[in-house]
Write an enzyme that holds these catalytic residues in place. Structure first.
Site, PDB file in Angstrom:
ATOM      1  N   SER A  52       0.826  -1.212   0.000  1.00 50.65           N
ATOM      2  CA  SER A  52       0.000   0.000   0.000  1.00 50.65           C
ATOM      3  C   SER A  52       0.856   1.256   0.000  1.00 50.65           C
ATOM      4  CB  SER A  52      -0.939   0.045   1.198  1.00 50.65           C
ATOM      5  OG  SER A  52      -1.879  -0.955   1.107  1.00 50.65           O
ATOM      6  N   ASP A  76      -4.818   6.904  -4.325  1.00 53.75           N
ATOM      7  CA  ASP A  76      -3.667   6.498  -3.514  1.00 53.75           C
ATOM      8  C   ASP A  76      -2.915   5.411  -4.290  1.00 53.75           C
ATOM      9  OD1 ASP A  76      -5.388   4.358  -3.119  1.00 53.75           O
ATOM     10  OD2 ASP A  76      -4.872   4.100  -1.012  1.00 53.75           O
ATOM     11  N   ASP A 132      -2.490   2.172  -4.289  1.00 51.04           N
ATOM     12  CA  ASP A 132      -3.115   0.963  -4.820  1.00 51.04           C
ATOM     13  C   ASP A 132      -4.516   1.245  -5.386  1.00 51.04           C
ATOM     14  OD1 ASP A 132      -4.193   1.398  -2.362  1.00 51.04           O
ATOM     15  OD2 ASP A 132      -3.690  -0.553  -1.513  1.00 51.04           O
ATOM     16  N   ASP A 184      -7.428   2.334  -4.296  1.00 56.29           N
ATOM     17  CA  ASP A 184      -8.753   2.023  -3.738  1.00 56.29           C
ATOM     18  C   ASP A 184      -9.407   3.263  -3.132  1.00 56.29           C
ATOM     19  OD1 ASP A 184      -7.030   2.049  -1.591  1.00 56.29           O
ATOM     20  OD2 ASP A 184      -7.528   0.026  -0.890  1.00 56.29           O
TER      21      ASP A 184
HETATM   22 MG    MG Z   1      -5.060   2.092  -0.562  1.00 55.44          MG
END
Ligand code: MG
Length: 456
Positions: A100, A242, A244, A246
Protein backbone atom coordinates in the site's frame (compact mmCIF):
# COMPACT_ATOMS: atom_id res chain seq x y z
CA UNK A 1 23.17 -1.01 11.68
CA UNK A 2 19.49 -0.34 12.13
CA UNK A 3 17.45 -2.69 14.20
CA UNK A 4 15.69 -5.28 12.07
CA UNK A 5 11.97 -4.68 12.04
CA UNK A 6 9.89 -7.81 12.35
CA UNK A 7 7.49 -9.05 9.73
CA UNK A 8 4.04 -7.55 10.30
CA UNK A 9 1.40 -10.24 10.04
CA UNK A 10 -2.24 -9.14 10.33
CA UNK A 11 -5.72 -9.79 9.01
CA UNK A 12 -4.90 -7.70 5.97
CA UNK A 13 -1.80 -9.70 5.06
CA UNK A 14 1.90 -9.57 5.69
CA UNK A 15 4.35 -6.67 5.35
CA UNK A 16 8.06 -6.35 5.88
CA UNK A 17 11.28 -4.75 4.73
CA UNK A 18 12.60 -6.39 1.58
CA UNK A 19 15.80 -8.32 2.16
CA UNK A 20 15.40 -8.14 5.92
CA UNK A 21 12.15 -9.48 7.31
CA UNK A 22 10.60 -10.08 3.88
CA UNK A 23 12.74 -12.56 1.94
CA UNK A 24 11.96 -14.78 -1.06
CA UNK A 25 11.95 -17.79 1.29
CA UNK A 26 9.26 -16.22 3.45
CA UNK A 27 7.19 -15.26 0.39
CA UNK A 28 7.37 -18.82 -0.96
CA UNK A 29 6.32 -20.21 2.41
CA UNK A 30 3.33 -17.88 2.54
CA UNK A 31 2.34 -18.77 -1.02
CA UNK A 32 2.71 -22.49 -0.22
CA UNK A 33 0.49 -22.05 2.83
CA UNK A 34 -2.07 -20.13 0.80
CA UNK A 35 -2.00 -22.72 -2.02
CA UNK A 36 -2.51 -25.47 0.55
CA UNK A 37 -5.33 -23.55 2.24
CA UNK A 38 -7.16 -22.74 -1.04
CA UNK A 39 -6.47 -26.13 -2.58
CA UNK A 40 -5.23 -26.28 -6.13
CA UNK A 41 -7.47 -23.81 -7.95
CA UNK A 42 -6.62 -20.89 -10.16
CA UNK A 43 -4.99 -18.05 -8.25
CA UNK A 44 -4.55 -14.54 -9.63
CA UNK A 45 -1.15 -13.01 -8.94
CA UNK A 46 -0.91 -9.24 -9.16
CA UNK A 47 1.42 -6.58 -7.89
CA UNK A 48 1.82 -2.87 -7.31
CA UNK A 49 4.53 -0.79 -8.95
CA UNK A 50 7.36 -1.43 -6.48
CA UNK A 51 10.62 -2.61 -8.11
CA UNK A 52 10.92 -5.45 -5.56
CA UNK A 53 7.61 -6.83 -6.85
CA UNK A 54 9.22 -9.01 -9.53
CA UNK A 55 11.49 -10.78 -7.06
CA UNK A 56 8.61 -11.52 -4.72
CA UNK A 57 6.29 -12.53 -7.55
CA UNK A 58 8.69 -15.28 -8.66
CA UNK A 59 8.84 -16.54 -5.10
CA UNK A 60 5.03 -16.49 -4.81
CA UNK A 61 4.63 -18.31 -8.14
CA UNK A 62 6.96 -21.04 -6.87
CA UNK A 63 4.90 -21.64 -3.76
CA UNK A 64 1.62 -21.69 -5.67
CA UNK A 65 2.91 -24.02 -8.40
CA UNK A 66 4.43 -26.38 -5.85
CA UNK A 67 1.06 -26.80 -4.17
CA UNK A 68 -0.69 -27.60 -7.45
CA UNK A 69 -2.38 -24.23 -8.00
CA UNK A 70 -2.58 -22.58 -11.37
CA UNK A 71 -1.30 -19.00 -11.14
CA UNK A 72 -2.76 -16.40 -13.49
CA UNK A 73 -0.34 -13.49 -13.73
CA UNK A 74 -2.19 -10.22 -14.20
CA UNK A 75 0.77 -7.87 -13.72
CA UNK A 76 0.63 -4.42 -12.12
CA UNK A 77 -3.00 -3.58 -11.44
CA UNK A 78 -5.00 -1.52 -8.94
CA UNK A 79 -6.18 -3.54 -5.94
CA UNK A 80 -9.92 -3.07 -6.70
CA UNK A 81 -9.28 -4.42 -10.20
CA UNK A 82 -7.65 -7.56 -8.81
CA UNK A 83 -10.48 -8.10 -6.31
CA UNK A 84 -13.02 -7.67 -9.11
CA UNK A 85 -11.16 -10.02 -11.47
CA UNK A 86 -10.91 -12.77 -8.87
CA UNK A 87 -14.70 -12.99 -8.85
CA UNK A 88 -15.14 -12.29 -12.55
CA UNK A 89 -12.76 -15.10 -13.53
CA UNK A 90 -14.18 -17.41 -10.85
CA UNK A 91 -10.66 -17.90 -9.51
CA UNK A 92 -10.14 -19.64 -6.18
CA UNK A 93 -8.26 -16.64 -4.81
CA UNK A 94 -5.57 -14.07 -5.43
CA UNK A 95 -2.22 -13.00 -4.04
CA UNK A 96 -1.27 -9.35 -4.41
CA UNK A 97 2.30 -8.20 -3.89
CA UNK A 98 1.88 -4.76 -2.36
CA UNK A 99 2.67 -2.67 0.67
CA UNK A 100 0.00 0.00 0.00
CA UNK A 101 1.38 3.35 1.05
CA UNK A 102 4.43 2.09 2.99
CA UNK A 103 7.85 3.42 1.86
CA UNK A 104 9.68 1.82 -1.07
CA UNK A 105 11.93 -0.47 0.97
CA UNK A 106 8.79 -2.23 2.19
CA UNK A 107 6.68 -4.76 0.39
CA UNK A 108 4.06 -7.28 1.38
CA UNK A 109 1.51 -9.88 0.40
CA UNK A 110 -2.25 -9.61 0.50
CA UNK A 111 -4.40 -12.71 0.27
CA UNK A 112 -7.81 -12.70 -1.35
CA UNK A 113 -10.33 -15.50 -1.13
CA UNK A 114 -12.93 -16.75 -3.60
CA UNK A 115 -15.60 -14.22 -4.65
CA UNK A 116 -12.89 -11.54 -4.61
CA UNK A 117 -13.26 -10.87 -0.88
CA UNK A 118 -10.49 -10.38 1.66
CA UNK A 119 -10.17 -13.38 3.96
CA UNK A 120 -12.15 -13.08 7.17
CA UNK A 121 -10.33 -13.16 10.50
CA UNK A 122 -11.28 -16.82 11.06
CA UNK A 123 -10.03 -17.77 7.59
CA UNK A 124 -6.78 -15.89 8.12
CA UNK A 125 -6.27 -17.82 11.34
CA UNK A 126 -6.68 -21.14 9.56
CA UNK A 127 -4.32 -20.10 6.78
CA UNK A 128 -1.71 -18.82 9.26
CA UNK A 129 -1.88 -22.11 11.14
CA UNK A 130 -0.79 -23.87 7.95
CA UNK A 131 2.00 -21.29 7.52
CA UNK A 132 3.32 -21.66 11.06
CA UNK A 133 3.12 -25.44 11.09
CA UNK A 134 4.68 -25.69 7.63
CA UNK A 135 2.30 -28.43 6.62
CA UNK A 136 2.16 -27.78 2.90
CA UNK A 137 0.51 -30.06 0.36
CA UNK A 138 3.17 -30.24 -2.35
CA UNK A 139 2.28 -32.07 -5.56
CA UNK A 140 4.36 -34.35 -7.77
CA UNK A 141 5.99 -33.08 -10.97
CA UNK A 142 3.26 -34.30 -13.31
CA UNK A 143 0.66 -32.22 -11.45
CA UNK A 144 2.46 -28.92 -11.71
CA UNK A 145 0.44 -26.64 -13.97
CA UNK A 146 1.62 -23.97 -16.40
CA UNK A 147 1.44 -20.29 -15.44
CA UNK A 148 -1.12 -18.30 -17.41
CA UNK A 149 -0.33 -14.71 -18.43
CA UNK A 150 -3.23 -12.31 -18.76
CA UNK A 151 -2.55 -8.97 -20.34
CA UNK A 152 -5.10 -6.19 -20.30
CA UNK A 153 -7.30 -8.06 -17.82
CA UNK A 154 -8.01 -4.71 -16.19
CA UNK A 155 -10.25 -3.60 -19.04
CA UNK A 156 -12.99 -5.93 -17.80
CA UNK A 157 -13.11 -3.93 -14.60
CA UNK A 158 -13.44 -0.60 -16.42
CA UNK A 159 -16.11 -2.05 -18.69
CA UNK A 160 -18.20 -3.17 -15.74
CA UNK A 161 -18.13 0.36 -14.32
CA UNK A 162 -18.77 2.06 -17.67
CA UNK A 163 -21.78 -0.20 -18.28
CA UNK A 164 -23.35 1.21 -15.13
CA UNK A 165 -22.77 4.87 -15.91
CA UNK A 166 -24.51 7.31 -18.24
CA UNK A 167 -21.42 7.59 -20.41
CA UNK A 168 -23.04 9.85 -23.01
CA UNK A 169 -24.18 12.39 -20.43
CA UNK A 170 -20.71 12.45 -18.92
CA UNK A 171 -19.05 12.79 -22.34
CA UNK A 172 -21.29 15.75 -23.20
CA UNK A 173 -19.86 17.76 -20.31
CA UNK A 174 -16.34 17.43 -21.80
CA UNK A 175 -14.79 17.58 -18.34
CA UNK A 176 -11.32 18.99 -17.93
CA UNK A 177 -9.62 16.89 -15.29
CA UNK A 178 -6.24 16.83 -13.59
CA UNK A 179 -5.48 13.34 -12.31
CA UNK A 180 -2.80 12.46 -9.77
CA UNK A 181 -2.03 8.73 -9.66
CA UNK A 182 0.76 9.15 -7.08
CA UNK A 183 2.93 7.02 -9.43
CA UNK A 184 0.90 4.05 -8.25
CA UNK A 185 -1.05 1.26 -9.92
CA UNK A 186 -3.98 3.54 -10.78
CA UNK A 187 -1.89 4.97 -13.63
CA UNK A 188 -2.31 1.66 -15.51
CA UNK A 189 -6.04 2.16 -16.04
CA UNK A 190 -7.05 5.73 -15.24
CA UNK A 191 -6.01 7.23 -18.62
CA UNK A 192 -8.19 4.77 -20.51
CA UNK A 193 -11.08 5.17 -18.07
CA UNK A 194 -11.16 8.96 -18.33
CA UNK A 195 -10.73 8.83 -22.09
CA UNK A 196 -13.81 6.58 -22.37
CA UNK A 197 -15.68 9.24 -20.44
CA UNK A 198 -14.64 11.95 -22.89
CA UNK A 199 -12.50 13.87 -20.42
CA UNK A 200 -9.62 16.09 -21.39
CA UNK A 201 -7.00 15.14 -18.84
CA UNK A 202 -3.74 16.47 -17.57
CA UNK A 203 -2.01 13.63 -15.76
CA UNK A 204 0.57 14.04 -13.05
CA UNK A 205 2.57 11.31 -11.34
CA UNK A 206 1.75 8.50 -13.74
CA UNK A 207 5.20 6.90 -13.84
CA UNK A 208 4.62 3.40 -12.62
CA UNK A 209 8.01 3.24 -11.01
CA UNK A 210 6.93 2.66 -7.48
CA UNK A 211 8.91 5.70 -6.40
CA UNK A 212 5.90 7.53 -5.12
CA UNK A 213 5.92 11.18 -6.10
CA UNK A 214 4.69 12.21 -2.70
CA UNK A 215 3.44 10.43 0.36
CA UNK A 216 0.81 8.44 -1.45
CA UNK A 217 -2.04 8.90 1.01
CA UNK A 218 -4.40 11.35 -0.70
CA UNK A 219 -4.55 13.74 2.25
CA UNK A 220 -4.61 17.55 1.73
CA UNK A 221 -0.89 18.05 2.53
CA UNK A 222 0.00 15.56 -0.22
CA UNK A 223 -2.16 17.19 -2.86
CA UNK A 224 -0.59 20.63 -3.20
CA UNK A 225 0.74 19.98 -6.70
CA UNK A 226 -2.68 18.73 -7.82
CA UNK A 227 -4.40 21.85 -6.44
CA UNK A 228 -1.97 24.11 -8.29
CA UNK A 229 -2.37 22.21 -11.57
CA UNK A 230 -6.16 22.29 -11.36
CA UNK A 231 -6.01 26.09 -11.35
CA UNK A 232 -3.37 26.28 -14.10
CA UNK A 233 -5.24 23.86 -16.35
CA UNK A 234 -8.58 25.54 -15.55
CA UNK A 235 -9.91 22.09 -14.79
CA UNK A 236 -13.39 21.20 -13.57
CA UNK A 237 -11.91 18.99 -10.91
CA UNK A 238 -8.85 17.14 -9.68
CA UNK A 239 -8.79 13.42 -8.89
CA UNK A 240 -6.21 11.86 -6.58
CA UNK A 241 -5.79 8.12 -6.18
CA UNK A 242 -3.67 6.50 -3.51
CA UNK A 243 -0.90 4.05 -4.48
CA UNK A 244 -3.11 0.96 -4.82
CA UNK A 245 -6.04 3.00 -6.18
CA UNK A 246 -8.75 2.02 -3.74
CA UNK A 247 -9.17 5.54 -2.33
CA UNK A 248 -10.04 8.78 -4.12
CA UNK A 249 -9.75 12.40 -3.01
CA UNK A 250 -11.18 15.37 -4.88
CA UNK A 251 -10.06 18.92 -5.65
CA UNK A 252 -12.71 21.41 -6.76
CA UNK A 253 -12.51 23.76 -9.76
CA UNK A 254 -11.04 26.46 -7.53
CA UNK A 255 -8.10 24.27 -6.63
CA UNK A 256 -9.26 23.47 -3.09
CA UNK A 257 -9.11 20.00 -1.55
CA UNK A 258 -12.55 18.87 -0.49
CA UNK A 259 -11.65 16.48 2.31
CA UNK A 260 -11.77 12.74 1.73
CA UNK A 261 -15.14 12.41 3.42
CA UNK A 262 -16.76 14.30 0.58
CA UNK A 263 -15.95 11.57 -1.95
CA UNK A 264 -18.11 9.17 0.04
CA UNK A 265 -20.81 11.81 0.60
CA UNK A 266 -21.13 12.49 -3.14
CA UNK A 267 -21.19 8.79 -4.01
CA UNK A 268 -23.85 8.01 -1.37
CA UNK A 269 -26.01 10.99 -2.36
CA UNK A 270 -25.81 10.14 -6.05
CA UNK A 271 -26.53 6.42 -5.73
CA UNK A 272 -29.43 6.96 -3.29
CA UNK A 273 -31.02 9.48 -5.66
CA UNK A 274 -31.31 6.64 -8.20
CA UNK A 275 -31.73 3.56 -6.08
CA UNK A 276 -33.03 3.55 -2.53
CA UNK A 277 -31.50 0.97 -0.24
CA UNK A 278 -29.45 0.47 2.91
CA UNK A 279 -26.09 2.22 3.38
CA UNK A 280 -23.16 0.82 5.37
CA UNK A 281 -20.24 2.94 6.54
CA UNK A 282 -17.71 2.65 9.36
CA UNK A 283 -18.11 4.40 12.70
CA UNK A 284 -15.79 7.26 11.75
CA UNK A 285 -17.51 8.39 8.55
CA UNK A 286 -19.26 11.77 8.65
CA UNK A 287 -22.77 12.13 10.10
CA UNK A 288 -23.81 13.65 6.79
CA UNK A 289 -24.47 10.04 5.79
CA UNK A 290 -27.35 9.92 8.32
CA UNK A 291 -28.71 13.19 6.88
CA UNK A 292 -28.73 11.66 3.41
CA UNK A 293 -30.30 8.43 4.65
CA UNK A 294 -33.06 10.43 6.37
CA UNK A 295 -33.75 12.29 3.16
CA UNK A 296 -34.17 9.03 1.23
CA UNK A 297 -35.69 7.14 4.17
CA UNK A 298 -33.18 4.31 4.13
CA UNK A 299 -31.29 2.71 7.03
CA UNK A 300 -27.59 3.33 7.80
CA UNK A 301 -25.48 0.55 9.27
CA UNK A 302 -22.32 1.57 11.10
CA UNK A 303 -19.45 -0.92 11.33
CA UNK A 304 -16.09 -1.38 12.97
CA UNK A 305 -13.14 0.28 11.24
CA UNK A 306 -11.65 -1.80 8.42
CA UNK A 307 -12.75 -2.33 4.83
CA UNK A 308 -13.71 -5.99 5.30
CA UNK A 309 -16.07 -5.06 8.16
CA UNK A 310 -17.90 -2.60 5.93
CA UNK A 311 -18.02 -5.08 3.04
CA UNK A 312 -19.38 -7.83 5.27
CA UNK A 313 -22.18 -5.57 6.53
CA UNK A 314 -22.98 -4.40 3.01
CA UNK A 315 -23.37 -7.96 1.76
CA UNK A 316 -25.44 -8.91 4.81
CA UNK A 317 -27.83 -5.95 4.47
CA UNK A 318 -27.82 -5.76 0.66
CA UNK A 319 -26.58 -2.19 0.88
CA UNK A 320 -26.63 -0.21 -2.36
CA UNK A 321 -23.65 1.97 -1.47
CA UNK A 322 -21.17 2.34 1.37
CA UNK A 323 -17.56 2.79 2.29
CA UNK A 324 -15.16 4.70 4.48
CA UNK A 325 -14.65 8.40 5.09
CA UNK A 326 -11.07 8.18 3.83
CA UNK A 327 -12.21 8.30 0.20
CA UNK A 328 -12.93 4.57 0.04
CA UNK A 329 -16.19 4.24 -1.85
CA UNK A 330 -17.76 0.77 -2.15
CA UNK A 331 -20.29 0.40 -4.97
CA UNK A 332 -21.41 -3.23 -4.80
CA UNK A 333 -22.97 -3.18 -8.28
CA UNK A 334 -19.39 -3.22 -9.55
CA UNK A 335 -17.73 -5.22 -6.78
CA UNK A 336 -17.89 -5.09 -2.97
CA UNK A 337 -14.55 -3.38 -2.40
CA UNK A 338 -13.18 0.16 -2.11
CA UNK A 339 -12.71 1.35 -5.66
CA UNK A 340 -11.37 4.74 -6.81
CA UNK A 341 -12.55 4.12 -10.40
CA UNK A 342 -16.14 3.45 -9.37
CA UNK A 343 -15.92 6.51 -7.11
CA UNK A 344 -14.60 8.73 -9.93
CA UNK A 345 -17.31 7.45 -12.28
CA UNK A 346 -20.07 8.24 -9.78
CA UNK A 347 -18.71 11.73 -9.08
CA UNK A 348 -18.43 12.56 -12.80
CA UNK A 349 -21.94 11.27 -13.44
CA UNK A 350 -23.30 13.29 -10.51
CA UNK A 351 -21.58 16.44 -11.85
CA UNK A 352 -22.79 15.80 -15.41
CA UNK A 353 -26.40 15.16 -14.44
CA UNK A 354 -26.61 18.06 -12.01
CA UNK A 355 -24.98 20.56 -14.37
CA UNK A 356 -23.27 22.06 -11.32
CA UNK A 357 -19.62 22.68 -10.55
CA UNK A 358 -17.93 20.54 -7.93
CA UNK A 359 -17.81 23.39 -5.40
CA UNK A 360 -21.55 24.00 -5.90
CA UNK A 361 -22.28 20.31 -5.40
CA UNK A 362 -20.14 20.23 -2.27
CA UNK A 363 -21.99 23.24 -0.83
CA UNK A 364 -25.29 21.41 -1.19
CA UNK A 365 -24.62 19.22 1.84
CA UNK A 366 -24.86 20.11 5.54
CA UNK A 367 -21.45 21.31 6.65
CA UNK A 368 -19.68 19.43 9.41
CA UNK A 369 -16.20 19.85 10.78
CA UNK A 370 -14.20 16.75 11.57
CA UNK A 371 -10.88 16.56 13.41
CA UNK A 372 -8.73 13.43 13.62
CA UNK A 373 -6.20 13.40 16.41
CA UNK A 374 -4.25 10.94 18.53
CA UNK A 375 -2.88 10.63 22.01
CA UNK A 376 0.19 8.63 23.04
CA UNK A 377 -0.68 5.97 25.58
CA UNK A 378 0.98 2.67 26.51
CA UNK A 379 -0.99 -0.10 24.77
CA UNK A 380 -1.74 -1.92 28.04
CA UNK A 381 -3.44 1.22 29.40
CA UNK A 382 -5.25 2.32 26.24
CA UNK A 383 -8.09 -0.20 26.48
CA UNK A 384 -8.54 0.36 30.21
CA UNK A 385 -8.61 4.13 29.75
CA UNK A 386 -11.30 3.91 27.07
CA UNK A 387 -13.27 1.48 29.22
CA UNK A 388 -13.15 3.90 32.15
CA UNK A 389 -14.44 6.65 29.89
CA UNK A 390 -17.21 4.35 28.77
CA UNK A 391 -18.41 3.98 32.36
CA UNK A 392 -18.50 7.76 32.72
CA UNK A 393 -20.61 8.29 29.59
CA UNK A 394 -22.87 5.24 29.87
CA UNK A 395 -25.99 7.39 30.23
CA UNK A 396 -25.46 9.01 26.84
CA UNK A 397 -26.05 7.39 23.46
CA UNK A 398 -22.90 5.36 22.91
CA UNK A 399 -21.58 2.66 20.62
CA UNK A 400 -18.97 0.20 21.87
CA UNK A 401 -18.62 -1.68 18.61
CA UNK A 402 -15.06 -0.41 18.17
CA UNK A 403 -13.61 1.54 21.10
CA UNK A 404 -16.13 4.11 22.30
CA UNK A 405 -18.29 6.43 20.25
CA UNK A 406 -20.39 9.03 22.04
CA UNK A 407 -23.20 10.17 19.79
CA UNK A 408 -25.00 13.45 20.53
CA UNK A 409 -27.70 15.44 18.76
CA UNK A 410 -25.39 17.17 16.30
CA UNK A 411 -21.90 15.95 17.20
CA UNK A 412 -19.98 12.80 18.04
CA UNK A 413 -16.62 11.69 19.41
CA UNK A 414 -14.98 8.37 18.60
CA UNK A 415 -12.10 7.10 20.78
CA UNK A 416 -10.30 4.01 19.66
CA UNK A 417 -7.15 2.33 21.04
CA UNK A 418 -4.90 1.41 18.10
CA UNK A 419 -4.14 -2.28 17.62
CA UNK A 420 -0.73 -1.62 16.16
CA UNK A 421 0.64 1.51 17.86
CA UNK A 422 0.73 2.78 21.47
CA UNK A 423 -1.86 5.47 20.78
CA UNK A 424 -5.54 6.23 21.23
CA UNK A 425 -7.17 7.72 18.15
CA UNK A 426 -9.69 10.51 18.67
CA UNK A 427 -12.09 11.67 15.99
CA UNK A 428 -14.80 14.24 16.53
CA UNK A 429 -17.31 15.98 14.32
CA UNK A 430 -19.78 18.80 14.88
CA UNK A 431 -21.39 21.71 13.06
CA UNK A 432 -18.66 24.18 13.93
CA UNK A 433 -14.87 24.03 13.79
CA UNK A 434 -14.60 25.62 17.23
CA UNK A 435 -16.93 23.06 18.79
CA UNK A 436 -15.07 20.17 17.28
CA UNK A 437 -11.80 21.58 18.60
CA UNK A 438 -13.33 21.91 22.07
CA UNK A 439 -14.63 18.34 21.94
CA UNK A 440 -11.20 16.98 21.02
CA UNK A 441 -9.48 19.11 23.66
CA UNK A 442 -11.80 18.13 26.49
CA UNK A 443 -11.78 14.39 25.72
CA UNK A 444 -8.03 14.42 25.33
CA UNK A 445 -7.71 16.08 28.72
CA UNK A 446 -10.08 13.61 30.32
CA UNK A 447 -8.13 10.70 28.83
CA UNK A 448 -4.80 12.12 30.00
CA UNK A 449 -6.19 12.36 33.54
CA UNK A 450 -7.50 8.80 33.42
CA UNK A 451 -4.20 7.46 32.05
CA UNK A 452 -2.31 9.30 34.81
CA UNK A 453 -4.54 7.74 37.44
CA UNK A 454 -4.27 4.27 35.93
CA UNK A 455 -0.48 4.37 35.79
CA UNK A 456 -0.09 5.30 39.48
MG1 MG B 1 -5.06 2.09 -0.56
Amino acid sequence: MRKQLPLKISVSGVRGIVGESLTPQIATRFASAFGTYIGQGQILVGQDSRPSGVMLKKAVLSGLLATGCQPIEVGILPIPTILFLTKEKQAAGAVVITASHNPLDWNGLKFIGPEGLYLKASQVEEFLDIFHQGEFTFVKADRIKPVIQEKKAGELHLQKILNRLKVKTIKNRKFRVVADCANGAGAILLPQFLQELGCEVLFINTEITGSFAHQSEPTPENLKELCRKVKEFKADLGLAQDADADRLALVDEKGRTLGEDLTLTLAVAHVLSKKKGPVAVNLSASMVIEDLARKYQVPVFRTKIGESNVVEKMLETKAVIGGEGNGGVIWPEVHPCRDSFAAAGLVLEFLAESGKTLSELAQGFPKYYMIKDKLSCPSELAFRAVLELRHRYEKETISTLDGLKIIREDSWVHLRPSNTEPIIRLIAESKSAARTRTLIRSFKKELVDIIKKLSL
